[in-house]
Design a protein around this motif. Structure first.
Motif, PDB file in Angstrom:
ATOM      1  N   ALA A   1       0.844  -1.202   0.000  1.00 41.40           N
ATOM      2  CA  ALA A   1       0.000   0.000   0.000  1.00 41.40           C
ATOM      3  C   ALA A   1       0.872   1.243   0.000  1.00 41.40           C
ATOM      4  O   ALA A   1       1.992   1.248   0.506  1.00 41.40           O
ATOM      5  N   TRP A   2       0.289   2.302  -0.575  1.00 44.55           N
ATOM      6  CA  TRP A   2       0.983   3.591  -0.587  1.00 44.55           C
ATOM      7  C   TRP A   2       0.597   4.389   0.651  1.00 44.55           C
ATOM      8  O   TRP A   2      -0.558   4.396   1.071  1.00 44.55           O
ATOM      9  N   LEU A   3       1.545   5.084   1.202  1.00 46.31           N
ATOM     10  CA  LEU A   3       1.255   6.009   2.288  1.00 46.31           C
ATOM     11  C   LEU A   3       0.731   7.317   1.715  1.00 46.31           C
ATOM     12  O   LEU A   3       0.943   7.641   0.539  1.00 46.31           O
ATOM     13  N   GLY A   4       0.042   8.086   2.543  1.00 47.81           N
ATOM     14  CA  GLY A   4      -0.486   9.359   2.086  1.00 47.81           C
ATOM     15  C   GLY A   4       0.569  10.452   2.088  1.00 47.81           C
ATOM     16  O   GLY A   4       1.712  10.266   2.531  1.00 47.81           O
ATOM     17  N   SER A   5       0.173  11.612   1.619  1.00 50.21           N
ATOM     18  CA  SER A   5       1.073  12.747   1.547  1.00 50.21           C
ATOM     19  C   SER A   5       1.184  13.433   2.907  1.00 50.21           C
ATOM     20  O   SER A   5       0.233  13.438   3.700  1.00 50.21           O
ATOM     21  N   VAL A   6       2.330  13.984   3.173  1.00 53.32           N
ATOM     22  CA  VAL A   6       2.545  14.767   4.397  1.00 53.32           C
ATOM     23  C   VAL A   6       1.776  16.077   4.287  1.00 53.32           C
ATOM     24  O   VAL A   6       1.755  16.720   3.224  1.00 53.32           O
ATOM     25  N   ARG A   7       1.144  16.483   5.408  1.00 56.74           N
ATOM     26  CA  ARG A   7       0.409  17.746   5.430  1.00 56.74           C
ATOM     27  C   ARG A   7       1.246  18.824   6.103  1.00 56.74           C
ATOM     28  O   ARG A   7       1.874  18.585   7.149  1.00 56.74           O
ATOM     29  N   LEU A   8       1.230  20.018   5.510  1.00 56.81           N
ATOM     30  CA  LEU A   8       1.966  21.157   6.043  1.00 56.81           C
ATOM     31  C   LEU A   8       1.062  21.960   6.962  1.00 56.81           C
ATOM     32  O   LEU A   8      -0.081  22.270   6.616  1.00 56.81           O
ATOM     33  N   GLY A   9       1.573  22.342   8.110  1.00 57.90           N
ATOM     34  CA  GLY A   9       0.762  23.085   9.061  1.00 57.90           C
ATOM     35  C   GLY A   9       0.603  24.554   8.733  1.00 57.90           C
ATOM     36  O   GLY A   9      -0.266  25.230   9.299  1.00 57.90           O
ATOM     37  N   THR A  10       1.426  25.081   7.827  1.00 56.90           N
ATOM     38  CA  THR A  10       1.370  26.501   7.449  1.00 56.90           C
ATOM     39  C   THR A  10       1.472  26.620   5.939  1.00 56.90           C
ATOM     40  O   THR A  10       2.251  25.889   5.301  1.00 56.90           O
ATOM     41  N   GLU A  11       0.691  27.519   5.364  1.00 56.59           N
ATOM     42  CA  GLU A  11       0.708  27.720   3.915  1.00 56.59           C
ATOM     43  C   GLU A  11       2.080  28.221   3.462  1.00 56.59           C
ATOM     44  O   GLU A  11       2.672  29.103   4.097  1.00 56.59           O
ATOM     45  N   PRO A  12       2.605  27.670   2.367  1.00 65.65           N
ATOM     46  CA  PRO A  12       3.873  28.177   1.828  1.00 65.65           C
ATOM     47  C   PRO A  12       3.733  29.636   1.392  1.00 65.65           C
ATOM     48  O   PRO A  12       2.630  30.125   1.155  1.00 65.65           O
ATOM     49  N   GLY A  13       4.862  30.305   1.292  1.00 63.27           N
ATOM     50  CA  GLY A  13       4.853  31.685   0.819  1.00 63.27           C
ATOM     51  C   GLY A  13       5.541  32.623   1.779  1.00 63.27           C
ATOM     52  O   GLY A  13       6.458  32.237   2.529  1.00 63.27           O
ATOM     53  N   PHE A  14       5.077  33.874   1.800  1.00 66.48           N
ATOM     54  CA  PHE A  14       5.729  34.948   2.549  1.00 66.48           C
ATOM     55  C   PHE A  14       5.049  35.161   3.898  1.00 66.48           C
ATOM     56  O   PHE A  14       3.819  35.219   3.987  1.00 66.48           O
ATOM     57  N   HIS A  15       5.872  35.327   4.927  1.00 67.06           N
ATOM     58  CA  HIS A  15       5.381  35.546   6.277  1.00 67.06           C
ATOM     59  C   HIS A  15       6.185  36.668   6.916  1.00 67.06           C
ATOM     60  O   HIS A  15       7.393  36.795   6.688  1.00 67.06           O
ATOM     61  N   ALA A  16       5.522  37.467   7.727  1.00 69.81           N
ATOM     62  CA  ALA A  16       6.165  38.652   8.299  1.00 69.81           C
ATOM     63  C   ALA A  16       7.015  38.334   9.519  1.00 69.81           C
ATOM     64  O   ALA A  16       7.866  39.148   9.903  1.00 69.81           O
ATOM     65  N   ALA A  17       6.819  37.195  10.140  1.00 67.63           N
ATOM     66  CA  ALA A  17       7.553  36.868  11.356  1.00 67.63           C
ATOM     67  C   ALA A  17       7.874  35.374  11.383  1.00 67.63           C
ATOM     68  O   ALA A  17       7.199  34.570  10.728  1.00 67.63           O
ATOM     69  N   PRO A  18       8.908  34.978  12.109  1.00 63.81           N
ATOM     70  CA  PRO A  18       9.231  33.547  12.236  1.00 63.81           C
ATOM     71  C   PRO A  18       8.057  32.764  12.819  1.00 63.81           C
ATOM     72  O   PRO A  18       7.229  33.306  13.558  1.00 63.81           O
ATOM     73  N   PHE A  19       8.009  31.470  12.500  1.00 64.52           N
ATOM     74  CA  PHE A  19       6.899  30.636  12.977  1.00 64.52           C
ATOM     75  C   PHE A  19       7.328  29.171  13.006  1.00 64.52           C
ATOM     76  O   PHE A  19       8.253  28.765  12.293  1.00 64.52           O
ATOM     77  N   PRO A  20       6.662  28.352  13.818  1.00 65.12           N
ATOM     78  CA  PRO A  20       6.951  26.913  13.833  1.00 65.12           C
ATOM     79  C   PRO A  20       6.127  26.202  12.749  1.00 65.12           C
ATOM     80  O   PRO A  20       4.913  26.395  12.645  1.00 65.12           O
ATOM     81  N   LEU A  21       6.790  25.417  11.941  1.00 64.98           N
ATOM     82  CA  LEU A  21       6.111  24.656  10.883  1.00 64.98           C
ATOM     83  C   LEU A  21       5.928  23.219  11.341  1.00 64.98           C
ATOM     84  O   LEU A  21       6.896  22.512  11.641  1.00 64.98           O
ATOM     85  N   THR A  22       4.679  22.785  11.391  1.00 65.08           N
ATOM     86  CA  THR A  22       4.398  21.397  11.756  1.00 65.08           C
ATOM     87  C   THR A  22       4.173  20.555  10.502  1.00 65.08           C
ATOM     88  O   THR A  22       3.653  21.038   9.487  1.00 65.08           O
TER      89      THR A  22
END
Length: 522
Positions: A1-22
């Protein structure tokens, strides 16, 4: 069986401040592995054990941008801006690894306002661009340079993201990437050609990349640093094509953008359409992409990208055999080529002082009544600039495209001048050519309009030029870029007068007449 895709906790792109990505997986017992250098995750990649802190990486050392890309390359003058490229995949011993996910994050106080243009991010294993044996962007070990190699074996997998000016990620997919161009690969910045379906690409790039075109599907896209103009203005190609777009010629969509490679700032590049069979179907409703002839060169050395050169050679053979001055012959030619298209193509070429030696392409639908059209592209050499004579606005390009004198750096010959020279022997075509050229000098190519066009293009890229210059050290300074742009304006100011003189001398025309128009209604 195939495993599913990993989900990103934050939308890619530009952000004004640092953040934790889950990163998350819904597959029980699966392990997420990830990379931050552009390479694809494997079973031995770093294991995800907690949120990744995404920060502003502008103060980190240059890595890829510190690698020489060939003759004339200079290192950036200081640190380049950087984003973070995250690639992740789920693994489990009793299952097939899930599909990879790739995303680019930028952190800056200005957020998406950091750049005024669209932003393209390319993510790939660094070896694919920079390894001496297989990297396509470096001199490497191949004869003439790795970047000079062509064909399927010199295409590499890449993940493509496009971030719009409103901050949205409007494209995100795998594709193939190759070096694009015949000679410009010798410059430090290389043009890149993106193939949507190649490698693991799942289909065309589905987005209206060029707001001025009602087309939202592209098999290929170019990232072109203005060819031979990259050390001068970075906008000649877009200028010369855009000026005559209203004439209905076959031209490329054009839009300046900012490029990142594996998160490192790569400077200004122009997003452009690539000429391939799907282009003709997209721009000409009713044309079958699988039934076109698309040719490059001059007989007898025509190269067929699609179809073959038989019909084109028959057209030329007929014009050698028959007298073009006869109405029947002229009508016969008009059934095989779009005379108005060819007329406007040559007028643009002559005005622009853009020579098509090596860049002469024609196409037609492969049908019983399909007529040849000419393609205006690769306009980095013209309007003054690279390979130009002194005072290029005065150069008699009309003579150069009609007489095999070798004045175009030894390249105009009997084959390159044959078609226009022949057609101008016909009185109907000659009068149409002169009248059309005169009309365009008063409208499309009128100095005021050309200056406004230049001004709009300058305003679009000027906010990004300083950072581009620091990255590539060419042009050398903003003052030098301003000087190069001023040469475009000087060309716009002086070219019409000289072209009128060339027309007058070639066709024994009288003096100009000034026509004043008035309207009776206020």
């Amino acid at each position: 069986a195939w495993l599913g895709s990993v989900r990103l906790g934050t939308e890619p792109g530009f952000h004004a401040a640092p953040f934790p990505l889950t990163l998350e997986t819904t597959d029980p017992g699966a392990v997420i592995r990830y990379t931050l250098d552009g390479s694809e995750p494997t079973a031995s990649s770093r294991e995800y054990s907690g949120a990744l802190m995404i920060t502003n990486r502008g103060s980190t050392a240059n890595v890829l941008s510190a690698i020489s890309t060939g003759p004339g390359w200079q290192p950036p003058s200081g640190l380049v801006f950087k984003g973070t490229v995250v690639r992740a995949r789920a693994f489990r011993e009793d299952a097939l690894a899930g599909p990879g996910v790739s995303a680019t994050y930028f952190v800056h106080p200005a957020g998406r306002g950091r750049y005024t243009l669209p932003v393209v991010s390319l993510t790939t294993d660094p070896r694919h661009f920079f390894d001496p044996a297989v990297g396509i962007y470096v001199p490497g070990l191949a004869p003439g340079g790795n970047y000079a190699q062509v064909g399927d074996t010199w295409e590499r997998p890449v993940h493509v993201e496009l971030f719009e000016t409103n901050g949205l990620r409007v494209l995100a997919q795998d594709a193939g990437v190759r070096i694009h161009g015949n000679t410009s690969f010798g410059f430090p910045i290389k043009a890149l050609r993106l193939h949507a379906r190649n490698q693991r690409g799942t289909g065309p790039f589905r987005y209206r990349v060029f707001p001025g075109l009602d087309i939202d599907s592209f098999e290929r896209l170019l990232l072109r640093p203005s060819g031979h103009d990259q050390q001068l203005t970075m906008m000649r190609d877009g200028l010369m094509q855009g000026l005559v777009r209203e004439l209905g010629l076959d031209l490329q969509g054009y839009r300046p953008a900012v490029l990142f490679v594996n998160g490192e700032y790569w400077g200004l590049h122009n997003l452009q359409e690539a000429f391939e069979k799907q282009y003709f179907a997209s721009h000409h409703p009713g044309v079958d992409a699988e039934a076109v002839e698309y040719l490059e060169g001059y007989p007898p050395g025509m190269f067929a990208y699609e179809g073959d050169a038989t019909a084109y050679q028959q057209l030329l053979d007929g014009l050698v055999r028959e007298d073009i001055r006869r109405p029947e012959t002229y009508a016969w030619a008009g059934e095989r080529m779009e005379l108005a298209n060819y007329r406007d193509y040559k007028i643009a070429e002559i005005f622009h002082y853009r020579w098509d030696i090596g860049n002469h392409r024609v196409w037609r639908p492969r049908t019983s009544d399909g007529r040849f059209r000419w393609i205006l592209f690769d306009c980095d050499v013209g309007f003054g600039g690279f390979w130009s004579e002194p005072q290029p606005w005065s150069f008699d390009m009309l003579r150069a495209v009609l007489e095999p004198t070798g004045t175009l750096h030894g390249h105009n010959n009997e084959a390159t001048v044959f078609l226009l020279r022949t057609l101008l022997r016909n009185e109907t075509f000659r009068e149409d050519f002169i009248r059309r050229f005169s009309d365009l000098l008063n409208s499309t190519l009128e100095t005021g309009r050309v200056r406004r066009f230049i001004g709009a293009m300058v305003a679009e890229i000027a906010p990004e030029m300083q950072e581009h210059l620091r990255r590539w050290r060419a042009p050398s300074t903003m003052a030098e870029w301003d000087r190069q742009v001023q040469l475009l304006r000087t060309f716009a100011d002086l070219r019409p007068r000289y072209v009128r003189d060339h027309l007058r001398a070639r066709f024994s025309l009288g003096a100009d007449a000034r026509l004043t128009l008035a309207v009776s209604h206020a």
